[in-house]
Design an enzyme around this catalytic site. Structure first.
Site, PDB file in Angstrom:
ATOM      1  CB  CYS A 162      -0.902   0.005   1.225  1.00 26.16           C
ATOM      2  SG  CYS A 162      -1.862  -1.501   1.426  1.00 26.16           S
ATOM      3  NE  ARG A 195       5.627   1.368  -2.539  1.00 27.03           N
ATOM      4  CZ  ARG A 195       6.268   0.807  -1.513  1.00 27.03           C
ATOM      5  NH1 ARG A 195       5.710  -0.198  -0.874  1.00 27.03           N
ATOM      6  NH2 ARG A 195       7.451   1.238  -1.139  1.00 27.03           N
ATOM      7  CD1 TRP A 255      -3.429  -5.598  -3.761  1.00 26.79           C
ATOM      8  CD2 TRP A 255      -3.118  -6.642  -1.816  1.00 26.79           C
ATOM      9  NE1 TRP A 255      -3.400  -6.947  -4.015  1.00 26.79           N
ATOM     10  CE2 TRP A 255      -3.204  -7.614  -2.836  1.00 26.79           C
ATOM     11  CE3 TRP A 255      -2.920  -7.073  -0.506  1.00 26.79           C
ATOM     12  CZ2 TRP A 255      -3.100  -8.972  -2.587  1.00 26.79           C
ATOM     13  CZ3 TRP A 255      -2.814  -8.439  -0.250  1.00 26.79           C
ATOM     14  CH2 TRP A 255      -2.914  -9.368  -1.295  1.00 26.79           C
ATOM     15  CG  ASN A 263       0.854   1.208   3.933  1.00 27.19           C
ATOM     16  OD1 ASN A 263      -0.271   1.427   3.510  1.00 27.19           O
ATOM     17  ND2 ASN A 263       1.943   1.693   3.357  1.00 27.19           N
ATOM     18  N   GLY A 264      -0.148  -2.303   6.590  1.00 23.46           N
ATOM     19  CA  GLY A 264       0.171  -3.380   7.520  1.00 23.46           C
ATOM     20  C   GLY A 264      -1.064  -4.140   7.949  1.00 23.46           C
ATOM     21  CD  GLU A 322      10.744 -15.551 -12.189  1.00 22.02           C
ATOM     22  OE1 GLU A 322      10.501 -14.380 -12.545  1.00 22.02           O
ATOM     23  OE2 GLU A 322      10.413 -15.993 -11.062  1.00 22.02           O
ATOM     24  CE  LYS A 346       8.396 -12.528 -13.512  1.00 24.92           C
ATOM     25  NZ  LYS A 346       8.133 -13.057 -12.188  1.00 24.92           N
ATOM     26  CD  GLU A 378       4.275 -13.000 -10.731  1.00 21.96           C
ATOM     27  OE1 GLU A 378       4.502 -12.476  -9.631  1.00 21.96           O
ATOM     28  OE2 GLU A 378       5.083 -12.934 -11.686  1.00 21.96           O
ATOM     29  CG  HIS A 414       8.650 -39.662  -9.404  1.00 20.36           C
ATOM     30  ND1 HIS A 414       8.780 -40.798  -8.641  1.00 20.36           N
ATOM     31  CD2 HIS A 414       9.774 -39.587 -10.166  1.00 20.36           C
ATOM     32  CE1 HIS A 414       9.936 -41.382  -8.908  1.00 20.36           C
ATOM     33  NE2 HIS A 414      10.557 -40.661  -9.829  1.00 20.36           N
ATOM     34  CE  LYS A 429       8.159  -4.473  -8.782  1.00 21.30           C
ATOM     35  NZ  LYS A 429       8.445  -5.558  -9.730  1.00 21.30           N
TER      36      LYS A 429
END
Length: 621
Positions: free
Chosen positions: A2, A27, A74, A108-109, A494, A498, A501, A517, A616
């Site tokens: 935030c 962010r 957020w 924030n938090g 990764e 991506k 996301e 497996h 972010k």
């Protein structure tokens, strides 16, 4: 995640608050708002749209004042809705939502004991108009207010359990904003001498163009902003609030870095900035040596015989690649831990461990907490790989390597990841040198290979048209599987991250040898299987795994080095990498995976730079 901006000034600060929110949009957020002291009352505007709509609203309603706070939120507690958006007001016991309020607050938090406090405040007659934990703080401060806002905040803070950065002001004190932090970042911006103003923000970038004199508040600090002044205090062991000195730093936050230029999205821009970002990160390195990691690094490296990497998300995958390098090249045992898990399990500490944290922002809450936990266990040797020189992570660690990726706006990390890998490779070489596994000639060759990386990456970026062709097929899929082996298994992870996301396609990655497996059960003609195929010692094993996919009619999409002798065929789609790059190959192979995710997301029409539900900088657990 935030964003907070606050100001006390003799001029109208609403444009400054709104511009600060715009600078923090990268962010991620799902609502935004501003509150000011105007005409003897508190006025507020909130929106679940973008900051641009909020700006239009405040202009239409002629919101203007010299004192105010603003926020991008957020959602954690309570859905993304206007009534849950910050700033929150408290009008006192029995106060209605329509009332202008007496206390205005942004936060924030996460307040972990908010349920307990809410019940207590409701018994005292306070009425809640949101589902947030933040409104609890506003009412709690109101309940302690007796004419002095600073004292009210200081009396309320001991009741809070969790992480917070807050900015609060009061209708009865029109030229004052109080801020406090515990577990979430908060900075003070000092106005020009004689200007009669001071600022507060969660990130110095929010104040770019307003001031370059920044004070970084420390854990437990409370700041009292008045006209052109800022006083910092903190509680001692006996609970007494005492003044403390916090030095101002000159911080130049370049707003130009956030310009989109000719690119469709910031993510695309940042993918194509990687050659320059790598060149900047490696600039000025004449030799491999411990001094690259700061004063005292040589002494620290002489005292360690293992490495513990702590990170989250993409940074965790960078650490996972580094584990292969550290053990194979430097011959030093290495462990990589997901930071959010590390401090919640019993571990066996070793004082001769180098604790390495990796973070783009340097404010990642889980990684900071894991770092402090490691230190508390008796592991004092700490180093961070970070993209922000003024961040909490850098201040908390003895040693640091600052990557020079520049501002990364897109939520899905790209250039921060490749520069982290370059820094971790340098660390590997320094530790190998220290342990007698890298002589001067070999070090010179390694440095030469690193310097060639920007040119090698340019050649990889030229593959974009071929990747676009693949993305049109991927855009119609609902699932994807990514395979890699050895060094390139974390790169497959990764790549899958991506894709999920930003395109919202379900994607998973596995070591290719694990197909039998479990994941092979998912392979059908409808399942694209992306394979990272460098010409390394595991290539023949990987080819066998690819045959397992083809035998089940799976569609292979292979990023292959030129000399792998993997040919295109029905069900086998191949893009050839320009060159094989040995141990540094992961830095090259991740780039086409970034491009694949980006162009697939574009084809699906998603919000590439601001994917849903993601932020972010993750500054809460």
């Amino acid at each position: 995640m935030c964003g907070i901006v606050g100001a006390v000034s003799t001029r109208n600060i609403v444009p400054i608050l709104v511009e600060g929110l715009k600078r923090l949009e990268y962010r991620g957020y799902d609502s935004c708002g501003v509150a000011v002291h105007q005409g003897g009352e508190l006025r507020r505007a909130r929106s679940t749209a973008r900051v641009a709509e909020l700006e239009a609203n405040v202009q239409r309603d002629q919101v203007a004042a010299g004192t105010g706070i603003a926020h991008t939120r957020w959602a954690t507690h309570g859905a993304p809705a206007v009534h849950n958006a910050h700033p929150h007001f408290s009008a006192g016991p029995g106060g209605s939502e329509a009332a202008s309020g007496r206390i205005a607050l942004v936060h924030n938090g996460i307040i972990e004991n908010h349920d307990e406090l809410r019940a207590e405040l409701e018994r005292s007659g306070y009425v809640f108009h949101s589902q947030t934990d933040t409104e609890v703080i506003a009412h709690l401060i109101h309940s302690r207010y007796d004419g002095d806002l600073l004292e009210a905040v200081q009396r309320a803070l001991p009741r809070l359990r969790g992480a917070y950065a807050i900015a609060v002001f009061c209708r009865d004190e029109p030229h004052r904003v109080v801020g406090a932090r515990e577990g979430s970042p908060l900075v003070v911006g000092l106005g020009a001498k004689g200007a009669g103003e001071a600022f507060l923000a969660s990130d110095a970038m929010a104040l770019a163009g307003v001031t370059d004199q920044i004070v970084y508040l420390e854990e437990g600090d409370v700041v009292d902003l008045q006209m052109g002044k800022a006083w910092v205090s903190r509680a001692d062991a006996a609970g007494r609030w005492l003044p403390v000195e916090r030095a101002a730093r000159t911080v130049v936050a370049h707003s130009g870095a956030a310009e989109l230029g000719p690119y469709r999205h910031y993510m695309q821009k940042e993918i194509f900035e990687q050659p320059r970002a790598l060149a900047d990160t490696l600039e000025g390195i004449e030799r491999i040596g411990p001094e690259l990691f700061g004063a005292g690094a040589e002494e620290v490296f002489a005292q360690i015989d293992r490495v513990l990497v702590l990170a989250c998300g993409t940074s965790y995958y960078a650490g996972s690649v580094a584990r292969y390098w550290l053990e194979a090249i430097a011959g030093i045992p290495a462990t990589v831990e997901i930071a959010s898990e590390y401090r919640y399990r019993a571990t066996v500490p070793d004082a001769r461990t180098l604790v390495v944290t990796i973070s783009q922002s340097g404010e990642t809450a889980d990684t900071l907490a894991a770092l402090k936990h490691a230190r508390a266990l008796g592991m004092p040797h700490t180093l961070t790989i970070c993209n922000v020189a003024t961040s909490a992570m850098v201040r908390e660690c003895k040693l640091a390597y600052i990557t020079r990726a520049g501002v990364e706006i897109g939520v899905a990390s790209t250039k921060a990841f490749t520069t982290q890998l370059a820094a971790l490779y340098l660390l590997t070489l320094v530790l190998a040198q220290q342990r007698g596994r890298l002589d001067a000639a070999a070090a010179a060759e390694q440095l030469k290979a690193l310097r060639h990386l920007p040119a090698a990456l340019q050649a990889v970026l030229a593959l974009e048209p071929q990747v676009i062709g693949w993305s049109e097929d991927f855009a119609r899929r609902h699932n994807a599987l990514f395979l890699g082996r050895g060094l390139h298994y974390p790169i497959a992870l990764e790549g899958a991250l991506k894709l999920k996301e930003i395109s919202y396609i379900h994607a998973e990655a596995y070591p290719a040898g694990e197909l039998k497996h479990g994941p092979l059960a998912l392979v059908t003609e409808a399942m694209p299987v992306v394979t990272v195929a460098p010409n390394d010692a595991l290539l023949e094993k990987l080819k066998s795994n690819m045959q397992e996919v083809r035998a089940r009619a799976g569609q292979l999409y292979v990023f292959a080095d030129a000399d792998t002798r993997i040919e295109s065929a029905p069900g086998v789609h191949v893009i050839r990498m320009p060159e094989h790059y040995g141990a540094l190959s992961p830095i090259l192979h991740v780039v086409p995976l970034q491009l694949l995710a980006y162009h697939t997301a574009c084809a699906r029409g998603t919000d590439v730079d601001k994917p849903r539900n993601l932020a972010k900088s993750v500054t809460v657990e």
